[in-house]
Design a protein around this motif. Structure first.
Motif, PDB file in Angstrom:
ATOM      1  N   ASN A   8     -12.542  -4.326  10.245  1.00 50.48           N
ATOM      2  CA  ASN A   8     -12.545  -5.137   9.223  1.00 50.48           C
ATOM      3  C   ASN A   8     -12.179  -6.599   9.458  1.00 50.48           C
ATOM      4  OD1 ASN A   8     -11.062  -6.171   6.480  1.00 50.48           O
ATOM      5  ND2 ASN A   8     -13.080  -5.628   6.261  1.00 50.48           N
ATOM      6  N   GLN A   9     -11.012  -6.762  10.180  1.00 45.25           N
ATOM      7  CA  GLN A   9     -10.400  -7.886  10.514  1.00 45.25           C
ATOM      8  C   GLN A   9     -11.378  -8.682  11.135  1.00 45.25           C
ATOM      9  OE1 GLN A   9      -6.936  -5.921  11.690  1.00 45.25           O
ATOM     10  NE2 GLN A   9      -5.746  -6.597  10.036  1.00 45.25           N
ATOM     11  N   PRO A  10     -11.717  -8.621  12.367  1.00 42.99           N
ATOM     12  CA  PRO A  10     -12.700  -9.611  13.005  1.00 42.99           C
ATOM     13  C   PRO A  10     -13.955  -9.807  12.371  1.00 42.99           C
ATOM     14  CG  PRO A  10     -12.281  -7.444  14.296  1.00 42.99           C
ATOM     15  CD  PRO A  10     -11.225  -7.258  13.255  1.00 42.99           C
ATOM     16  N   SER A  70      -3.153   8.422   3.784  1.00 41.05           N
ATOM     17  CA  SER A  70      -1.924   7.987   4.548  1.00 41.05           C
ATOM     18  C   SER A  70      -1.261   6.951   4.230  1.00 41.05           C
ATOM     19  CB  SER A  70      -2.048   8.526   5.848  1.00 41.05           C
ATOM     20  OG  SER A  70      -3.092   7.228   6.343  1.00 41.05           O
ATOM     21  N   GLY A  71      -0.055   6.769   4.648  1.00 43.53           N
ATOM     22  CA  GLY A  71       0.778   5.826   4.472  1.00 43.53           C
ATOM     23  C   GLY A  71       1.230   5.324   2.882  1.00 43.53           C
ATOM     24  N   ASN A  72       0.567   4.074   2.394  1.00 43.41           N
ATOM     25  CA  ASN A  72       0.863   3.492   1.021  1.00 43.41           C
ATOM     26  C   ASN A  72      -0.347   4.018  -0.102  1.00 43.41           C
ATOM     27  OD1 ASN A  72       3.041   1.696   0.689  1.00 43.41           O
ATOM     28  ND2 ASN A  72       1.904   0.912   2.668  1.00 43.41           N
ATOM     29  N   GLY A  73      -1.256   5.274   0.697  1.00 40.66           N
ATOM     30  CA  GLY A  73      -2.093   5.983  -0.048  1.00 40.66           C
ATOM     31  C   GLY A  73      -3.329   5.355  -0.565  1.00 40.66           C
ATOM     32  N   ILE A  74      -3.871   5.938  -1.584  1.00 45.47           N
ATOM     33  CA  ILE A  74      -4.950   5.424  -2.327  1.00 45.47           C
ATOM     34  C   ILE A  74      -4.972   4.221  -3.196  1.00 45.47           C
ATOM     35  CG2 ILE A  74      -6.753   6.195  -3.916  1.00 45.47           C
ATOM     36  CD1 ILE A  74      -7.087   8.772  -2.437  1.00 45.47           C
ATOM     37  N   ILE A  75      -5.667   3.257  -2.901  1.00 44.63           N
ATOM     38  CA  ILE A  75      -5.615   1.934  -3.521  1.00 44.63           C
ATOM     39  C   ILE A  75      -6.671   2.169  -4.798  1.00 44.63           C
ATOM     40  CG2 ILE A  75      -6.065  -0.387  -3.627  1.00 44.63           C
ATOM     41  CD1 ILE A  75      -5.242  -0.553  -0.630  1.00 44.63           C
ATOM     42  N   GLY A  76      -6.334   1.823  -5.964  1.00 43.16           N
ATOM     43  CA  GLY A  76      -7.012   2.525  -7.209  1.00 43.16           C
ATOM     44  C   GLY A  76      -8.264   1.293  -6.951  1.00 43.16           C
ATOM     45  N   ASN A  77      -9.499   1.614  -7.177  1.00 41.76           N
ATOM     46  CA  ASN A  77     -10.612   1.015  -7.326  1.00 41.76           C
ATOM     47  C   ASN A  77     -10.938   0.393  -5.744  1.00 41.76           C
ATOM     48  OD1 ASN A  77     -10.562   0.356  -9.959  1.00 41.76           O
ATOM     49  ND2 ASN A  77      -9.691  -1.653  -9.768  1.00 41.76           N
ATOM     50  N   MET A 125      -0.487  -5.532   7.519  1.00 41.05           N
ATOM     51  CA  MET A 125      -1.695  -6.167   6.937  1.00 41.05           C
ATOM     52  C   MET A 125      -1.232  -6.377   5.791  1.00 41.05           C
ATOM     53  SD  MET A 125      -5.412  -4.819   6.589  1.00 41.05           S
ATOM     54  CE  MET A 125      -5.485  -3.363   7.899  1.00 41.05           C
ATOM     55  N   ALA A 126      -1.714  -7.360   4.642  1.00 39.61           N
ATOM     56  CA  ALA A 126      -1.349  -7.331   3.327  1.00 39.61           C
ATOM     57  C   ALA A 126      -2.218  -6.282   2.632  1.00 39.61           C
ATOM     58  CB  ALA A 126      -1.757  -8.830   2.884  1.00 39.61           C
ATOM     59  N   LEU A 127      -1.769  -5.562   2.097  1.00 47.34           N
ATOM     60  CA  LEU A 127      -2.689  -4.538   1.296  1.00 47.34           C
ATOM     61  C   LEU A 127      -3.222  -5.066  -0.306  1.00 47.34           C
ATOM     62  CD1 LEU A 127      -0.648  -1.286   1.727  1.00 47.34           C
ATOM     63  CD2 LEU A 127      -2.345  -2.371   3.347  1.00 47.34           C
ATOM     64  N   LEU A 128      -4.543  -4.652  -0.425  1.00 51.27           N
ATOM     65  CA  LEU A 128      -5.254  -5.161  -1.481  1.00 51.27           C
ATOM     66  C   LEU A 128      -4.394  -4.165  -2.774  1.00 51.27           C
ATOM     67  CD1 LEU A 128      -8.962  -4.768  -0.466  1.00 51.27           C
ATOM     68  CD2 LEU A 128      -7.706  -6.714  -1.313  1.00 51.27           C
ATOM     69  N   MET A 157     -13.913   4.003   6.300  1.00 54.65           N
ATOM     70  CA  MET A 157     -12.736   4.552   5.988  1.00 54.65           C
ATOM     71  C   MET A 157     -11.310   3.865   6.177  1.00 54.65           C
ATOM     72  SD  MET A 157     -12.736   7.932   8.360  1.00 54.65           S
ATOM     73  CE  MET A 157     -11.297   8.665   7.732  1.00 54.65           C
ATOM     74  N   ALA A 158     -10.462   3.586   5.441  1.00 53.16           N
ATOM     75  CA  ALA A 158      -9.286   2.611   5.965  1.00 53.16           C
ATOM     76  C   ALA A 158      -8.085   3.147   5.537  1.00 53.16           C
ATOM     77  CB  ALA A 158      -9.513   1.314   5.041  1.00 53.16           C
ATOM     78  N   ASP A 159      -6.974   3.007   6.723  1.00 52.34           N
ATOM     79  CA  ASP A 159      -5.640   3.473   6.201  1.00 52.34           C
ATOM     80  C   ASP A 159      -4.893   2.120   5.962  1.00 52.34           C
ATOM     81  OD1 ASP A 159      -5.195   2.382   8.713  1.00 52.34           O
ATOM     82  OD2 ASP A 159      -4.552   4.214   9.715  1.00 52.34           O
ATOM     83  N   ASP A 160      -3.499   1.959   6.141  1.00 52.99           N
ATOM     84  CA  ASP A 160      -2.912   0.905   5.995  1.00 52.99           C
ATOM     85  C   ASP A 160      -3.047  -0.296   7.173  1.00 52.99           C
ATOM     86  OD1 ASP A 160      -1.997   1.809   3.566  1.00 52.99           O
ATOM     87  OD2 ASP A 160      -0.022   2.110   4.182  1.00 52.99           O
ATOM     88  N   HIS A 161      -3.545   0.253   8.143  1.00 48.50           N
ATOM     89  CA  HIS A 161      -3.740  -0.788   9.255  1.00 48.50           C
ATOM     90  C   HIS A 161      -5.120  -1.097   9.787  1.00 48.50           C
ATOM     91  CE1 HIS A 161       0.585  -0.085   9.732  1.00 48.50           C
ATOM     92  NE2 HIS A 161       0.222   1.320   9.714  1.00 48.50           N
TER      93      HIS A 161
END
Ligand code: NAI
Ligand code: PYL
Ligand code: MG
Length: 259
Positions: free
Chosen positions: A121-123, A55-62, A1-4, A102-106
């Motif tokens: 979130n996707q559907p 987990s994964g790429n970790g916390i996304i700022g904002n 998935m493309a990450l924000l 809550m969200a991880d990279d997937h």
């Protein structure tokens, strides 16, 4: 998935206000109104625990801060936990959360722990952006173009088919195009043989996916895709009604779907 990225989420409150005013202009309803009509639910200040995930790429700022703004904007009572991950989940429940975000990279989920309902979130994003497009008050026909038939685009296309639209779809992944043709009965769209549309729904991770030849004057382009599917120049040239916002519309769709 493309990450924000943190940049996508700058001033989410302003982005939401702007999206809300386009949605009102396009459909006659605000985003809440579309959700109420879509899911038949309405919030009564539900407590929403927002749990950062490392987990994964970790916390996304904002990211968590934006979810907090989004919950408040739509009338939910959101709070972000101090701790991330399992400890954050524990903290959210201890503090009375009725819904967990809550969200991880997937996977980005909303779980209503009172009634057991869970949303992805996707559907939920595909369905609400398609629903907004389908409500275009100035549509000139029941024809809709769907660009991108992946995890967001396919459920959006399904929503449009279910509402009785004639859905033309395109995805460069032949497997996904075939799946949508055989499972949903959509009409394959051939970019080499284009036609004009007054309703377009786009869900790809690529820029400039909308060929000029499909744009009709004042068409609606409803797109969760990041980056944006259309250049500023084409948007202005055809006076396109652009519904595009990076997180809030999909999130409120999830929340209403678990009430
Ligand atoms: P996905 O990877 O499952 O599907 C994307 C599809 O677009 C793929 O099947 C791909 O072949 C297709 N595609 C690529 N170039 C194309 C082109 N030129 N024309 C037509 N189709 C093309 O991705 P997913 O999960 O469906 O996400 C789509 C986009 O939506 C991503 O940018 C994602 O970040 C964004 N998104 C935005 C949200 C929001 O709230 N704004 C929420 C969820 C996702
Ligand atoms: C939910 C968005 C829409 C587009 N791409 C999806 C994405 O970026 N997912 C990753 C979300 C990770 C959040 C991170 C945090 O800050 O808690 N784990
Ligand atoms: Mg959104």
């Amino acid at each position: 998935m493309a990450l924000l990225t943190p940049n996508d989420l700058i001033n989410i409150n302003k982005q939401l206000q702007e999206a809300d005013s386009v949605v009102k202009r396009v459909t006659g309803l605000d985003i809440k109104g579309v959700c109420q009509s879509l899911y038949g639910t309405s919030p009564s200040s539900k407590k929403v625990g927002i749990v950062p995930v490392t987990s994964g790429n970790g916390i996304i700022g904002n990211f968590s801060a934006s979810l907090h703004v989004i919950t408040q904007y739509f009338g939910f009572d959101g709070f972000v936990t101090d701790m991330p991950d399992v400890s954050g989940y524990y903290e959210a429940v201890q503090n009375g959360a009725e819904i967990i975000l809550m969200a991880d990279d997937h996977t980005f989920l909303a779980h209503n722990i009172k009634n057991g309902k869970m949303a992805n979130n996707q559907p939920c994003t595909g369905i609400i952006y398609a629903e907004i497009a389908s409500r275009y008050l100035k549509a000139d026909s029941k024809d809709v173009l769907v660009m991108g038939l992946g995890k967001v685009g396919f459920p959006g296309a399904a929503q449009l088919v279910q509402k009785g639209f004639r859905v033309y779809g395109y995805d460069p992944d032949a497997r996904l195009l075939k799946r949508a043709v055989s499972n949903l009965g959509i009409i394959p769209f051939d970019p080499a043989n284009p036609k004009k549309f007054s309703i377009i729904f786009e869900a790809t991770p690529c820029a400039n996916t909308i060929p000029e030849a499909v744009l009709s004057e004042n068409c609606v382009l409803s797109t969760p895709g990041i980056p944006c599917a259309i250049s500023e120049e084409l948007k202005n040239k055809y006076d396109v009604q652009l519904v595009a916002e990076p997180l809030g519309i999909g999130t409120v769709s999830m929340l209403y779907s678990v009430l």
